[in-house]
Design a protein around this motif. Structure first.
Motif, mmCIF file in Angstrom:
data_model
loop_
_atom_site.group_PDB
_atom_site.id
_atom_site.type_symbol
_atom_site.label_atom_id
_atom_site.label_comp_id
_atom_site.label_asym_id
_atom_site.label_seq_id
_atom_site.Cartn_x
_atom_site.Cartn_y
_atom_site.Cartn_z
ATOM 1 N N MET A 142 45.820 -76.047 46.539
ATOM 2 C CA MET A 142 47.200 -76.445 46.308
ATOM 3 C C MET A 142 48.055 -75.359 46.478
ATOM 4 O O MET A 142 49.175 -75.469 47.008
ATOM 5 N N MET A 143 47.675 -74.266 45.914
ATOM 6 C CA MET A 143 48.425 -72.748 45.962
ATOM 7 C C MET A 143 47.668 -71.991 46.702
ATOM 8 O O MET A 143 46.362 -71.929 46.472
ATOM 9 N N TRP A 192 43.440 -91.108 47.993
ATOM 10 C CA TRP A 192 44.378 -89.965 48.118
ATOM 11 C C TRP A 192 45.329 -89.673 47.201
ATOM 12 O O TRP A 192 45.554 -88.768 46.562
ATOM 13 N N THR A 193 45.789 -90.786 46.633
ATOM 14 C CA THR A 193 47.032 -90.755 45.537
ATOM 15 C C THR A 193 46.527 -90.308 44.286
ATOM 16 O O THR A 193 47.480 -89.669 43.729
ATOM 17 N N LEU A 194 45.312 -90.343 43.713
ATOM 18 C CA LEU A 194 44.898 -89.773 42.773
ATOM 19 C C LEU A 194 45.227 -88.452 42.493
ATOM 20 O O LEU A 194 45.672 -87.715 41.343
ATOM 21 N N ARG A 195 44.873 -87.707 43.435
ATOM 22 C CA ARG A 195 45.221 -86.253 43.534
ATOM 23 C C ARG A 195 46.309 -85.820 43.711
ATOM 24 O O ARG A 195 47.029 -84.796 43.056
ATOM 25 N N ALA A 196 47.417 -86.575 44.460
ATOM 26 C CA ALA A 196 48.791 -86.293 44.560
ATOM 27 C C ALA A 196 49.370 -86.551 43.467
ATOM 28 O O ALA A 196 50.319 -85.446 43.284
ATOM 29 N N GLU A 197 48.805 -87.446 42.494
ATOM 30 C CA GLU A 197 49.702 -87.508 41.468
ATOM 31 C C GLU A 197 49.297 -86.331 40.398
ATOM 32 O O GLU A 197 50.296 -85.712 39.528
ATOM 33 N N PHE A 241 50.985 -81.432 37.534
ATOM 34 C CA PHE A 241 51.011 -79.963 37.594
ATOM 35 C C PHE A 241 52.151 -79.153 38.003
ATOM 36 O O PHE A 241 52.570 -78.304 37.329
ATOM 37 N N VAL A 242 52.918 -79.746 39.182
ATOM 38 C CA VAL A 242 54.078 -78.694 39.665
ATOM 39 C C VAL A 242 55.196 -79.050 38.692
ATOM 40 O O VAL A 242 55.626 -77.767 38.227
ATOM 41 N N ALA A 246 44.896 -81.149 33.503
ATOM 42 C CA ALA A 246 45.651 -81.250 32.166
ATOM 43 C C ALA A 246 45.303 -79.769 31.392
ATOM 44 O O ALA A 246 46.326 -79.473 30.492
ATOM 45 N N ALA A 247 44.373 -79.292 31.557
ATOM 46 C CA ALA A 247 43.920 -78.028 30.880
ATOM 47 C C ALA A 247 44.366 -76.731 31.368
ATOM 48 O O ALA A 247 43.986 -75.509 30.857
#
Length: 500
Positions: free
Chosen positions: A388-389, A407-412, A417-418, A488-489
């Motif tokens: 993602m970065m 797909w949406t699980l990771r988009a969220e 995170f952002v 989350a961590a």
């Protein structure tokens, strides 16, 4: 100026106070999620969403072939913050309606600007800004927009055209060749013989849904695909509604149930692949009967989940085949001829129309020309932090969702995170961030582990994608159950983040 409406398409962009805090590219499922999380978690941020299309929806606007539907359940393909109350496998129209409700409920409409294509994006370290050039597709109007942070939500494939192999003799074919991604709205299949080339979710959706519109449809595949056939309902959801449980609770309970079941199924695919293979093929046998050649047509040469397992709700593909409205041929194409397709077996497959459900044309970063301080960016020279970065590319995040889960699980996860990262940068008065390798000598590989997951568009497009390492933080992990805790961590003070 639009001569028909008298409206200047650039006026809304001119009214933006620049630089924006965040510019979001794409108004599909990921872009709407990004905008919603910014609106809720960082209400003071200025942001805009740009999309090349004339409306929101992304994939669910591009694809309009008969029967277009989700290949993931909407309890997890939908957003965690908004309950899904329909059947788990939904039509494109139902998904667009759901996304429209998210836009309305979060007052996102004025922040989304349609019909704008971004051609280039330039980062200036001196200004700590991205500046993009956007062109209005209908009028050619051009605008430059600057933003502190760029959030790429445009997906991974080219929407303007799908992938069609260049078979010999295509110019000789007397009929029509179409790709499902650009399915004609005025298609009339009355009395026509249709051949659908492909074996994935698109072909499996198109065949049963177009069968009543044509004289006959044949699914032509080079090799079989695994399918999961289940009823298009969630019994626990129906039961909880009978108990008058609040929809928010139903959504969360069903979502967790599906996520756990999906996780356990994926683990079984790798721990006991032969048993899972037997189960999946067994379902095909029950629908199609003992006289059907399931070994040839529905027994793939690879183990489950090395490519995406497509869903066929209520066994509709199997029913179309067993009912005689459709047929299936497993063979390779020798060449096109005027009457249809000559197969390598020597057989002639006659056709009036051929639909090439042969996959996507990978387009990882929207065909945008990126530069950092004047130097062109080749993303294959970068390394992706959690995909993602990217090393050497400041203040940019790219959304790549899951292939084995929704797909949406990771988009969220990325959206959460952002907003946390932006909070951290604001709190510490940092204007720049990019990832850096912990170990400069870490072994690097192409983006996708093709022994683990190897669809055609990745095989064709590895050179367009960033590199990966061997640890989870330097690759796209397909395990939501692991990533939800790892994301989350994430310690934003970790040395992996270089701030400036």
């Amino acid at each position: 100026m639009n001569e028909m409406t008298g409206v200047d398409p650039g006026a809304a962009l001119d009214a933006l106070v620049q630089p924006l805090d965040v510019l979001i590219v794409g108004a599909g499922i990921s872009g709407i999620a990004a905008a919603r999380y910014l609106r809720v978690d960082r209400p003071g941020d200025s942001f805009a969403v740009l999309d090349e299309k004339e409306t929101f929806g992304g994939t669910w606007v591009t694809h309009r072939y008969p029967g277009i539907r989700s290949d993931s359940d909407l309890h997890t393909f939908g957003y965690g913050f908004k309950p899904w109350v329909g059947p788990p496998i939904a039509t494109a129209e139902e998904i667009r309606d759901y996304m429209g409700e998210v836009i309305e409920e979060n007052a996102l409409g004025p922040d989304i600007h349609y019909g704008w294509r971004i051609s280039d994006a330039a980062w200036s370290s001196e200004e700590a800004l991205w500046t993009v050039t956007a062109t209005h597709s209908a009028t050619g109007t051009e605008r430059r927009i600057s933003a502190r942070f760029l959030w790429m939500c445009q997906g991974y494939y080219r929407h303007s055209e799908g992938y069609t192999p260049d078979w010999p003799g295509m110019e000789d074919f007397a009929g029509e060749i179409i790709h499902p991604q650009t399915w004609p709205e005025d298609f009339d299949g009355t009395g026509k013989r249709l051949v659908v080339i492909g074996s994935g979710a698109t072909a499996a959706t198109l065949v049963p849904n177009v069968a009543e519109q044509v004289a006959h449809v044949t699914m032509l595949q080079r090799s079989p695909t695994y399918f999961r056939s289940e009823k298009n309902e969630i019994p626990i959801a129906a039961h909880l509604r009978k108990l008058q449980v609040d929809e928010d609770w139903i959504h969360e309970i069903v979502r967790r149930e599906i996520l756990l079941a999906s996780h356990e199924f994926t683990e079984r695919c790798f721990a006991d692949p032969e048993q899972v293979k037997t189960e999946l093929i067994g379902v095909a046998r029950r629908y199609l009967g003992e006289d059907f050649d399931v070994d040839r047509h529905f027994t793939p040469p690879y183990m489950p989940w090395r490519q995406r397992i497509a869903r066929i709700p209520d066994g509709d593909l199997y029913k179309a085949l067993s009912g005689g409205r459709a047929s299936i041929v497993t063979d390779e194409i020798e060449r096109f001829v005027p009457e249809g397709i000559r197969l390598k077996s020597g057989a002639l497959l006659e056709a009036d129309v051929v639909a090439t459900a042969t996959g996507f044309d990978l387009c990882a970063f929207g065909d945008i020309a990126f530069t950092v301080d004047g130097a062109p960016v080749d993303f294959h020279d970068t390394v992706g932090y959690r995909s993602m970065m990217f090393t050497g590319v400041p203040n940019l995040v790219w959304v790549m969702g899951y292939f084995r889960s929704s797909w949406t699980l990771r988009a969220e996860l990325v959206a959460q995170f952002v907003t946390r990262l932006l909070d951290h940068m604001q709190r510490h008065q940092k204007s720049r961030v990019e990832p850096r390798l912990r170990d400069p000598d870490m072994p690097l590989h192409d983006w996708a582990d093709l022994e683990d997951f190897n669809p055609g568009y990745l095989l064709r497009g590895q050179h367009l994608l960033p590199r990966r390492g061997e640890d989870n933080e330097w690759k796209l992990n397909q395990d939501y159950w692991t990533e939800k805790d790892e994301f989350a961590a994430i310690d934003l003070d970790d040395v992996v983040f270089a701030y400036g």
